[in-house]
Design a protein around this motif. Structure first.
Motif, PDB file in Angstrom:
ATOM      1  N   GLN A   1      31.788 -15.504  -6.974  1.00  0.00           N
ATOM      2  CA  GLN A   1      30.892 -14.941  -7.781  1.00  0.00           C
ATOM      3  C   GLN A   1      30.570 -13.345  -7.502  1.00  0.00           C
ATOM      4  N   GLN A   3      28.033 -10.197  -8.209  1.00  0.00           N
ATOM      5  CA  GLN A   3      26.613  -9.863  -8.602  1.00  0.00           C
ATOM      6  C   GLN A   3      26.640  -8.371  -8.855  1.00  0.00           C
ATOM      7  N   VAL A   5      24.061  -5.112 -10.199  1.00  0.00           N
ATOM      8  CA  VAL A   5      22.710  -4.513 -10.172  1.00  0.00           C
ATOM      9  C   VAL A   5      22.661  -3.039 -10.670  1.00  0.00           C
ATOM     10  N   ALA A  24      28.012  -3.284  -7.264  1.00  0.00           N
ATOM     11  CA  ALA A  24      28.798  -4.612  -7.207  1.00  0.00           C
ATOM     12  C   ALA A  24      28.880  -5.382  -5.998  1.00  0.00           C
ATOM     13  N   SER A  25      28.494  -6.573  -5.931  1.00  0.00           N
ATOM     14  CA  SER A  25      28.883  -7.228  -4.701  1.00  0.00           C
ATOM     15  C   SER A  25      29.328  -8.953  -4.951  1.00  0.00           C
ATOM     16  N   GLY A  26      29.966  -9.480  -3.936  1.00  0.00           N
ATOM     17  CA  GLY A  26      30.561 -10.670  -3.767  1.00  0.00           C
ATOM     18  C   GLY A  26      32.008 -10.494  -4.271  1.00  0.00           C
ATOM     19  N   THR A  29      35.114  -7.175  -5.187  1.00  0.00           N
ATOM     20  CA  THR A  29      34.810  -6.386  -6.349  1.00  0.00           C
ATOM     21  C   THR A  29      35.319  -4.797  -6.247  1.00  0.00           C
ATOM     22  N   TYR A 111      31.194 -11.212 -15.438  1.00  0.00           N
ATOM     23  CA  TYR A 111      30.084 -10.994 -15.012  1.00  0.00           C
ATOM     24  C   TYR A 111      29.353  -9.928 -15.441  1.00  0.00           C
ATOM     25  N   GLY A 113      25.296  -7.490 -15.363  1.00  0.00           N
ATOM     26  CA  GLY A 113      24.010  -7.377 -14.601  1.00  0.00           C
ATOM     27  C   GLY A 113      23.020  -7.839 -15.613  1.00  0.00           C
ATOM     28  N   GLN A 114      21.596  -7.420 -14.975  1.00  0.00           N
ATOM     29  CA  GLN A 114      20.564  -7.748 -15.775  1.00  0.00           C
ATOM     30  C   GLN A 114      20.014  -6.553 -17.067  1.00  0.00           C
TER      31      GLN A 114
END
Length: 122
Positions: A1, A3, A5, A24-26, A29, A111, A113-114
């Motif tokens: 996955q 993530q 932000v 970016a993380s996970g 990336t 993927y 972000g919000q």
């Protein structure tokens, strides 16, 4: 996955500047394409800019060319969007997105972000 932000949205007057950041993380990336999209109320999400994993390739929407600049941090897992000469029509929620391959505006971008709100007043 993966993530994502986003940071840096806000209110700015027309002609001003803002810089958005996305961490970016996970997974790996650092090797992902990172891009920015935006969505204004009542419209579809649209591509803004993208950069490949090492910064060697970039792609921009015609509407932002010459005003926005996308870049990656030294650690490659952060992407920035420097927005200059902002216009009221740039008002939107800006989303960071990641893609495991490079295809610029035509990428899959699995993927997201919000989102962060950018408002440009006239």
């Amino acid at each position: 996955q993966v993530q994502l932000v986003e940071f840096g949205g806000g209110l700015v007057q027309a002609g001003g500047s803002l810089r958005l950041s996305c961490a970016a993380s996970g997974r790996t990336t650092s090797y992902y394409t990172l891009g920015w999209f935006r969505q204004a109320p009542g419209t579809e999400r649209e591509f803004v800019a993208a950069i490949n994993w090492n910064g060697g390739s970039t792609d921009y929407a015609d509407s932002v060319k010459g005003r926005f600049t996308i870049s990656r941090g030294n650690a490659k897992n952060t992407v920035y969007l420097q927005m200059n000469s902002l216009k009221p029509e740039d008002t939107a929620v800006y989303y960071c997105a990641a893609d495991g391959a490079w295809a610029g505006s035509r990428g899959r971008y699995d993927y997201w972000g919000q989102g962060t709100q950018v408002t440009v007043s006239s």
